[in-house]
Design a protein around this motif. Structure first.
Motif, PDB file in Angstrom:
ATOM      1  N   GLY A  72       5.010  -8.067   3.906  1.00 16.96           N
ATOM      2  CA  GLY A  72       4.331  -7.064   4.717  1.00 16.96           C
ATOM      3  C   GLY A  72       4.146  -5.757   3.985  1.00 16.96           C
ATOM      4  N   TRP A  73       5.149  -5.342   3.236  1.00 13.37           N
ATOM      5  CA  TRP A  73       5.065  -4.084   2.502  1.00 13.37           C
ATOM      6  C   TRP A  73       3.991  -4.136   1.422  1.00 13.37           C
ATOM      7  CZ3 TRP A  73       5.995   0.827   2.616  1.00 13.37           C
ATOM      8  CH2 TRP A  73       6.039   1.565   1.439  1.00 13.37           C
ATOM      9  N   SER A  74       3.788  -5.309   0.830  1.00 14.97           N
ATOM     10  CA  SER A  74       2.752  -5.447  -0.188  1.00 14.97           C
ATOM     11  C   SER A  74       1.398  -5.010   0.348  1.00 14.97           C
ATOM     12  CB  SER A  74       2.666  -6.908  -0.661  1.00 14.97           C
ATOM     13  OG  SER A  74       3.873  -7.299  -1.276  1.00 14.97           O
ATOM     14  N   ARG A  75       1.163  -5.247   1.650  1.00 19.22           N
ATOM     15  CA  ARG A  75      -0.112  -4.878   2.257  1.00 19.22           C
ATOM     16  C   ARG A  75      -0.035  -3.512   2.939  1.00 19.22           C
ATOM     17  NH1 ARG A  75      -1.693 -10.680   5.078  1.00 19.22           N
ATOM     18  NH2 ARG A  75      -1.050 -11.976   3.321  1.00 19.22           N
ATOM     19  N   MET A  76       1.080  -3.258   3.609  1.00 21.93           N
ATOM     20  CA  MET A  76       1.198  -2.023   4.376  1.00 21.93           C
ATOM     21  C   MET A  76       1.134  -0.793   3.481  1.00 21.93           C
ATOM     22  SD  MET A  76       4.062  -1.358   7.293  1.00 21.93           S
ATOM     23  CE  MET A  76       3.863  -0.115   8.571  1.00 21.93           C
ATOM     24  N   ARG A  77       1.676  -0.882   2.278  1.00 22.79           N
ATOM     25  CA  ARG A  77       1.687   0.280   1.388  1.00 22.79           C
ATOM     26  C   ARG A  77       0.288   0.652   0.920  1.00 22.79           C
ATOM     27  NH1 ARG A  77       3.703  -1.576  -4.630  1.00 22.79           N
ATOM     28  NH2 ARG A  77       2.544  -3.536  -4.754  1.00 22.79           N
ATOM     29  N   ARG A  78      -0.664  -0.267   1.080  1.00 21.42           N
ATOM     30  CA  ARG A  78      -2.030   0.026   0.673  1.00 21.42           C
ATOM     31  C   ARG A  78      -2.866   0.629   1.801  1.00 21.42           C
ATOM     32  NH1 ARG A  78      -1.371  -5.080  -2.110  1.00 21.42           N
ATOM     33  NH2 ARG A  78      -2.480  -6.200  -0.461  1.00 21.42           N
ATOM     34  N   ALA A  79      -2.299   0.693   3.015  1.00 21.27           N
ATOM     35  CA  ALA A  79      -3.031   1.282   4.148  1.00 21.27           C
ATOM     36  C   ALA A  79      -3.234   2.773   3.901  1.00 21.27           C
ATOM     37  CB  ALA A  79      -2.256   1.068   5.442  1.00 21.27           C
ATOM     38  N   THR A  80      -4.379   3.278   4.323  1.00 25.98           N
ATOM     39  CA  THR A  80      -4.698   4.695   4.151  1.00 25.98           C
ATOM     40  C   THR A  80      -4.979   5.333   5.508  1.00 25.98           C
ATOM     41  OG1 THR A  80      -7.029   4.158   3.788  1.00 25.98           O
ATOM     42  CG2 THR A  80      -5.624   4.342   1.832  1.00 25.98           C
ATOM     43  N   ALA A 139       9.541   1.659  -2.673  1.00 28.20           N
ATOM     44  CA  ALA A 139       8.786   1.222  -3.839  1.00 28.20           C
ATOM     45  C   ALA A 139       9.710   0.649  -4.910  1.00 28.20           C
ATOM     46  CB  ALA A 139       7.979   2.396  -4.405  1.00 28.20           C
ATOM     47  N   ALA A 140      10.871   1.306  -5.121  1.00 27.17           N
ATOM     48  CA  ALA A 140      11.826   0.816  -6.118  1.00 27.17           C
ATOM     49  C   ALA A 140      12.401  -0.530  -5.698  1.00 27.17           C
ATOM     50  CB  ALA A 140      12.941   1.842  -6.308  1.00 27.17           C
ATOM     51  N   LEU A 141      12.734  -0.676  -4.423  1.00 30.33           N
ATOM     52  CA  LEU A 141      13.263  -1.949  -3.935  1.00 30.33           C
ATOM     53  C   LEU A 141      12.194  -3.038  -4.026  1.00 30.33           C
ATOM     54  CD1 LEU A 141      15.466  -3.659  -2.639  1.00 30.33           C
ATOM     55  CD2 LEU A 141      14.674  -2.854  -0.398  1.00 30.33           C
ATOM     56  N   HIS A 142      10.955  -2.691  -3.757  1.00 34.49           N
ATOM     57  CA  HIS A 142       9.871  -3.662  -3.831  1.00 34.49           C
ATOM     58  C   HIS A 142       9.764  -4.244  -5.248  1.00 34.49           C
ATOM     59  CE1 HIS A 142       6.161  -5.542  -2.481  1.00 34.49           C
ATOM     60  NE2 HIS A 142       5.572  -5.122  -3.582  1.00 34.49           N
ATOM     61  N   ARG A 143       9.932  -3.379  -6.234  1.00 33.79           N
ATOM     62  CA  ARG A 143       9.896  -3.866  -7.625  1.00 33.79           C
ATOM     63  C   ARG A 143      11.062  -4.811  -7.895  1.00 33.79           C
ATOM     64  NH1 ARG A 143       8.243   1.561  -8.485  1.00 33.79           N
ATOM     65  NH2 ARG A 143      10.389   2.211  -8.953  1.00 33.79           N
ATOM     66  N   ARG A 144      12.245  -4.479  -7.408  1.00 38.51           N
ATOM     67  CA  ARG A 144      13.414  -5.339  -7.614  1.00 38.51           C
ATOM     68  C   ARG A 144      13.225  -6.695  -6.931  1.00 38.51           C
ATOM     69  NH1 ARG A 144      18.690  -2.467  -5.625  1.00 38.51           N
ATOM     70  NH2 ARG A 144      19.684  -4.230  -6.710  1.00 38.51           N
ATOM     71  N   LEU A 145      12.706  -6.664  -5.698  1.00 39.15           N
ATOM     72  CA  LEU A 145      12.471  -7.907  -4.965  1.00 39.15           C
ATOM     73  C   LEU A 145      11.431  -8.775  -5.674  1.00 39.15           C
ATOM     74  CD1 LEU A 145      12.423  -6.507  -1.317  1.00 39.15           C
ATOM     75  CD2 LEU A 145      14.144  -8.055  -2.288  1.00 39.15           C
TER      76      LEU A 145
END
Length: 292
Positions: A72-80, A139-145
């Motif tokens: 979900g974060w992969s897409r949600m972080r791109r919302a503007t 963002a840092a956790l997303h990279r680790r995951l």
């Protein structure tokens, strides 16, 4: 018997809001035009977010949460921010909005330029360790995951995203969840889960803003919220008890429909862009703008 208020015409509500400074309370309906679905809109399917007690029940629940939330974060972080978010920021800059209370965790109000914001339920972009309370970025956790679970996003590219960044996915076997970089403890998004309490300082700040509203000069403006959750509804109830006018702009029923409110069946983006781009005197047919 549930009472449904007679719909207030959009023009009437715009004239009322234009004449008074306000505190805004926003919900998931504010972000639908940014591509983030809401929980309780007229066409929304039934969804039940993970509760706090379920999350802390053990590694299995945490694996299910983070495996889905990573997608979900992969897409949600791109919302503007949409035009409604930007309109509220403009209204704040013009001195017409005193505080923005948001039940949303997407951070789009801040991204649009709003500054006087109380994120009632936190922000999905932040992470907290439940053991040492260290805070870190999503963002840092997303990279680790991503490093620990290569190809996970590609294998589940068609899942539906939920308003809190979760997705519809049952099989999360094999997903690796890291611990806190500082102590190895359990990581949780720094948001209020169902079953958790909103931190007291946030609640007190919002109550203070509502209590400062003058029934003869100000109002509470609710935007895109069904008010089903008490964390937001309590401020509406407080305002109506104090005689402060309340305007609710939302498509579909709300928990406040039995209270004395002005209910507008309209989209938040259209309502706010009109409010922000039209001078108060134009909406009211004369007179001057409210004192700032």
């Amino acid at each position: 018997m549930t009472l449904t208020p007679a719909p207030t015409p959009v023009a009437t509500a715009l004239e009322l809001v234009a004449a008074r400074p306000f505190v805004a309370l926003t919900g998931a309906g504010m972000s639908t035009d940014s591509g983030i679905p809401d929980y309780r809109g007229p066409s929304s399917p039934a969804r039940m977010p993970m509760t706090f007690s379920e999350f802390v029940s053990g590694p299995g629940a945490q694996q299910r949460y983070w495996a889905r939330s990573h997608l979900g974060w992969s897409r949600m972080r791109r919302a503007t921010p949409n035009a409604g978010h930007r309109a509220l920021a403009a209204l704040e800059a013009a001195g017409r909005q005193r505080l923005l209370i948001t039940q949303n965790v997407d951070g789009l109000h801040e991204a649009a330029g709003s500054r006087a914001v109380c994120a009632l339920h936190g922000r999905i972009a932040d992470v907290v360790c439940l053991d040492c309370r260290a805070q870190s970025s999503r963002a840092a956790l997303h990279r680790r995951l991503g490093e620990l679970n290569p190809g996970w996003g590609e294998r589940h590219a068609d899942v539906e995203v939920r308003p809190d960044g979760d997705v519809d996915l049952d099989d999360t076997a094999g997903f690796v969840v890291p611990g806190c970089a500082a102590c190895g403890g359990v990581l949780k998004p720094d948001v209020v889960f169902f079953g958790e309490n909103v931190p007291k300082p946030r609640v007190e700040r919002c109550y203070a803003a509502v209590d400062a509203l003058d029934p003869d000069a100000d109002l509470l403006l609710v935007l895109g919220s069904s008010l089903t959750v008490m964390s937001g509804f309590r401020f509406v109830r407080r305002a109506t008890k104090q005689g402060v006018p309340v305007v609710v702009v939302n498509r579909g029923a709300t928990r406040a429909d039995e209270l004395k409110i002005e209910k507008v069946e309209a989209g938040t983006t259209e309502f706010l862009t009109t409010l922000a781009t039209t001078a108060p005197s134009e909406l009211s047919g004369g007179g001057s703008a409210p004192a700032e």
